[in-house]
Design a protein around this motif. Structure first.
Motif, PDB file in Angstrom:
ATOM      1  N   ASP A   1       0.811  -1.216   0.000  1.00 55.55           N
ATOM      2  CA  ASP A   1       0.000   0.000   0.000  1.00 55.55           C
ATOM      3  C   ASP A   1       0.850   1.274   0.000  1.00 55.55           C
ATOM      4  OD1 ASP A   1       0.956  -0.356   2.567  1.00 55.55           O
ATOM      5  OD2 ASP A   1      -0.929   0.105   3.557  1.00 55.55           O
ATOM      6  N   ASP A   2       2.066   1.202   0.502  1.00 57.72           N
ATOM      7  CA  ASP A   2       2.880   2.408   0.634  1.00 57.72           C
ATOM      8  C   ASP A   2       4.141   2.426  -0.225  1.00 57.72           C
ATOM      9  OD1 ASP A   2       4.078   0.372   2.078  1.00 57.72           O
ATOM     10  OD2 ASP A   2       4.752   1.670   3.696  1.00 57.72           O
ATOM     11  N   ARG A   3       4.490   1.321  -0.852  1.00 56.62           N
ATOM     12  CA  ARG A   3       5.684   1.315  -1.704  1.00 56.62           C
ATOM     13  C   ARG A   3       5.770   0.040  -2.521  1.00 56.62           C
ATOM     14  NH1 ARG A   3      10.622   0.515   2.618  1.00 56.62           N
ATOM     15  NH2 ARG A   3      11.986   0.263   0.868  1.00 56.62           N
ATOM     16  N   THR A   4       6.699   0.047  -3.470  1.00 54.68           N
ATOM     17  CA  THR A   4       6.937  -1.104  -4.339  1.00 54.68           C
ATOM     18  C   THR A   4       8.370  -1.575  -4.149  1.00 54.68           C
ATOM     19  OG1 THR A   4       5.340  -0.314  -5.957  1.00 54.68           O
ATOM     20  CG2 THR A   4       6.986  -1.874  -6.752  1.00 54.68           C
ATOM     21  N   VAL A   5       8.538  -2.903  -4.074  1.00 57.60           N
ATOM     22  CA  VAL A   5       9.853  -3.516  -3.910  1.00 57.60           C
ATOM     23  C   VAL A   5      10.061  -4.463  -5.088  1.00 57.60           C
ATOM     24  CG1 VAL A   5      11.247  -5.027  -2.449  1.00 57.60           C
ATOM     25  CG2 VAL A   5       9.702  -3.356  -1.391  1.00 57.60           C
ATOM     26  N   THR A   6      11.203  -4.345  -5.765  1.00 57.91           N
ATOM     27  CA  THR A   6      11.485  -5.234  -6.893  1.00 57.91           C
ATOM     28  C   THR A   6      12.346  -6.410  -6.455  1.00 57.91           C
ATOM     29  OG1 THR A   6      13.432  -3.982  -7.582  1.00 57.91           O
ATOM     30  CG2 THR A   6      11.309  -3.373  -8.593  1.00 57.91           C
ATOM     31  N   ALA A   7      12.344  -7.441  -7.291  1.00 58.06           N
ATOM     32  CA  ALA A   7      13.130  -8.646  -7.032  1.00 58.06           C
ATOM     33  C   ALA A   7      13.587  -9.231  -8.360  1.00 58.06           C
ATOM     34  CB  ALA A   7      12.301  -9.667  -6.264  1.00 58.06           C
ATOM     35  N   THR A   8      14.674  -9.972  -8.299  1.00 54.07           N
ATOM     36  CA  THR A   8      15.207 -10.680  -9.454  1.00 54.07           C
ATOM     37  C   THR A   8      15.084 -12.171  -9.196  1.00 54.07           C
ATOM     38  OG1 THR A   8      16.788  -8.885  -9.834  1.00 54.07           O
ATOM     39  CG2 THR A   8      17.236 -11.007 -10.915  1.00 54.07           C
ATOM     40  N   LEU A   9      14.435 -12.867 -10.115  1.00 56.12           N
ATOM     41  CA  LEU A   9      14.244 -14.305  -9.973  1.00 56.12           C
ATOM     42  C   LEU A   9      15.266 -15.061 -10.811  1.00 56.12           C
ATOM     43  CD1 LEU A   9      10.346 -14.567 -10.218  1.00 56.12           C
ATOM     44  CD2 LEU A   9      11.779 -14.333  -8.178  1.00 56.12           C
ATOM     45  N   ASN A  10      15.581 -16.284 -10.353  1.00 59.76           N
ATOM     46  CA  ASN A  10      16.459 -17.146 -11.138  1.00 59.76           C
ATOM     47  C   ASN A  10      15.638 -17.835 -12.224  1.00 59.76           C
ATOM     48  OD1 ASN A  10      15.267 -19.520  -9.977  1.00 59.76           O
ATOM     49  ND2 ASN A  10      16.572 -19.267  -8.194  1.00 59.76           N
ATOM     50  N   ASP A  11      16.301 -18.547 -13.094  1.00 57.93           N
ATOM     51  CA  ASP A  11      15.610 -19.237 -14.187  1.00 57.93           C
ATOM     52  C   ASP A  11      15.617 -20.729 -13.900  1.00 57.93           C
ATOM     53  OD1 ASP A  11      14.341 -19.838 -16.520  1.00 57.93           O
ATOM     54  OD2 ASP A  11      16.065 -19.488 -17.820  1.00 57.93           O
ATOM     55  N   SER A  12      14.556 -21.209 -13.282  1.00 56.90           N
ATOM     56  CA  SER A  12      14.414 -22.625 -12.959  1.00 56.90           C
ATOM     57  C   SER A  12      12.986 -23.058 -13.272  1.00 56.90           C
ATOM     58  CB  SER A  12      14.709 -22.860 -11.470  1.00 56.90           C
ATOM     59  OG  SER A  12      13.663 -22.312 -10.676  1.00 56.90           O
ATOM     60  N   PRO A  13      12.721 -24.352 -13.379  1.00 58.65           N
ATOM     61  CA  PRO A  13      11.344 -24.801 -13.596  1.00 58.65           C
ATOM     62  C   PRO A  13      10.378 -24.323 -12.512  1.00 58.65           C
ATOM     63  CG  PRO A  13      12.856 -26.583 -14.093  1.00 58.65           C
ATOM     64  CD  PRO A  13      13.674 -25.480 -13.480  1.00 58.65           C
ATOM     65  N   SER A  14      10.818 -24.305 -11.257  1.00 56.03           N
ATOM     66  CA  SER A  14       9.948 -23.821 -10.172  1.00 56.03           C
ATOM     67  C   SER A  14       9.617 -22.345 -10.353  1.00 56.03           C
ATOM     68  CB  SER A  14      10.614 -24.037  -8.810  1.00 56.03           C
ATOM     69  OG  SER A  14      10.817 -25.403  -8.558  1.00 56.03           O
ATOM     70  N   THR A  15      10.613 -21.552 -10.732  1.00 52.56           N
ATOM     71  CA  THR A  15      10.401 -20.124 -10.941  1.00 52.56           C
ATOM     72  C   THR A  15       9.464 -19.887 -12.121  1.00 52.56           C
ATOM     73  OG1 THR A  15      12.570 -19.606 -10.030  1.00 52.56           O
ATOM     74  CG2 THR A  15      11.547 -17.917 -11.388  1.00 52.56           C
ATOM     75  N   GLN A  16       9.654 -20.606 -13.202  1.00 50.22           N
ATOM     76  CA  GLN A  16       8.774 -20.470 -14.371  1.00 50.22           C
ATOM     77  C   GLN A  16       7.331 -20.793 -13.996  1.00 50.22           C
ATOM     78  OE1 GLN A  16       9.496 -19.171 -17.308  1.00 50.22           O
ATOM     79  NE2 GLN A  16      11.621 -18.846 -16.692  1.00 50.22           N
ATOM     80  N   ASP A  17       7.152 -21.832 -13.184  1.00 48.09           N
ATOM     81  CA  ASP A  17       5.822 -22.220 -12.720  1.00 48.09           C
ATOM     82  C   ASP A  17       5.212 -21.113 -11.850  1.00 48.09           C
ATOM     83  OD1 ASP A  17       3.716 -24.014 -12.725  1.00 48.09           O
ATOM     84  OD2 ASP A  17       4.567 -25.307 -11.178  1.00 48.09           O
ATOM     85  N   PHE A  18       6.026 -20.510 -10.998  1.00 51.54           N
ATOM     86  CA  PHE A  18       5.566 -19.401 -10.159  1.00 51.54           C
ATOM     87  C   PHE A  18       5.133 -18.215 -11.030  1.00 51.54           C
ATOM     88  CE2 PHE A  18       6.908 -15.462  -7.832  1.00 51.54           C
ATOM     89  CZ  PHE A  18       5.847 -15.430  -6.947  1.00 51.54           C
ATOM     90  N   LEU A  19       5.931 -17.866 -12.027  1.00 48.72           N
ATOM     91  CA  LEU A  19       5.615 -16.738 -12.903  1.00 48.72           C
ATOM     92  C   LEU A  19       4.281 -16.931 -13.618  1.00 48.72           C
ATOM     93  CD1 LEU A  19       9.133 -16.002 -14.422  1.00 48.72           C
ATOM     94  CD2 LEU A  19       7.797 -14.482 -12.934  1.00 48.72           C
ATOM     95  N   ARG A  20       3.926 -18.171 -13.945  1.00 50.78           N
ATOM     96  CA  ARG A  20       2.648 -18.449 -14.608  1.00 50.78           C
ATOM     97  C   ARG A  20       1.447 -18.146 -13.701  1.00 50.78           C
ATOM     98  NH1 ARG A  20       5.846 -22.229 -17.303  1.00 50.78           N
ATOM     99  NH2 ARG A  20       5.619 -23.900 -15.795  1.00 50.78           N
ATOM    100  N   GLN A  21       1.662 -18.058 -12.392  1.00 51.84           N
ATOM    101  CA  GLN A  21       0.574 -17.777 -11.462  1.00 51.84           C
ATOM    102  C   GLN A  21       0.357 -16.270 -11.249  1.00 51.84           C
ATOM    103  OE1 GLN A  21       0.414 -20.045  -7.831  1.00 51.84           O
ATOM    104  NE2 GLN A  21       1.415 -21.793  -8.783  1.00 51.84           N
ATOM    105  N   LEU A  22       1.299 -15.460 -11.697  1.00 58.11           N
ATOM    106  CA  LEU A  22       1.204 -14.015 -11.468  1.00 58.11           C
ATOM    107  C   LEU A  22       0.220 -13.357 -12.415  1.00 58.11           C
ATOM    108  CD1 LEU A  22       4.954 -13.103 -10.914  1.00 58.11           C
ATOM    109  CD2 LEU A  22       3.226 -13.719  -9.214  1.00 58.11           C
ATOM    110  N   PRO A  23      -0.451 -12.287 -11.990  1.00 59.56           N
ATOM    111  CA  PRO A  23      -0.317 -11.581 -10.715  1.00 59.56           C
ATOM    112  C   PRO A  23      -1.072 -12.303  -9.595  1.00 59.56           C
ATOM    113  CG  PRO A  23      -1.950 -10.485 -12.041  1.00 59.56           C
ATOM    114  CD  PRO A  23      -1.398 -11.608 -12.881  1.00 59.56           C
TER     115      PRO A  23
END
Length: 116
Positions: free
Chosen positions: A8-30
């Motif tokens: 609600d008060d700010r935005t924080v960025t992150a860098t993800l690695n490239d793995s099957p688990s990460t790709q699966d997580f990205l498919r659930q966003l937002p």
């Protein structure tokens, strides 16, 4: 790969690695949910469905700022303190900064989205 945590008060960025688990997580966003405090070490939230663990190590240790997936419970984990080895923990990436936003002991609402 970049994502952002929109509070609600700010935005924080992150860098993800490239793995099957990460790709699966990205498919659930937002995703929008409550991050709950757990053990005064991390924030956790249940994902809509479990992520693949294909090609992942049996576990890992984490440090403050790490974003991970805890396969036994099917939840997203954001560490705000260092944590030792845990079986079933899969590293997804790292916050780029803004760790102080996560250190309160309470829960907090967040939207996680791609930052492409």
């Amino acid at each position: 790969m970049k994502i952002r945590f929109v509070f609600d008060d700010r935005t924080v960025t992150a860098t993800l690695n490239d793995s099957p688990s990460t790709q699966d997580f990205l498919r659930q966003l937002p995703l929008t949910f409550e991050l709950e405090d757990y053990a005064r070490t991390e924030k956790i939230a249940d994902l809509p469905r479990k992520l693949t663990t294909q090609g992942s190590p049996s576990g890992t240790a984490s440090k403050a700022g790490d974003i991970a997936y805890y396969a036994p419970w099917g939840n997203l984990v954001i560490f705000y303190k260092d944590f030792g080895y845990a079986s079933g923990l899969i590293n997804l990436g790292q916050l780029d900064g803004g760790l102080d936003r996560l250190t309160s002991n309470g829960s907090m609402s967040v939207t996680i989205e791609r930052a492409d």
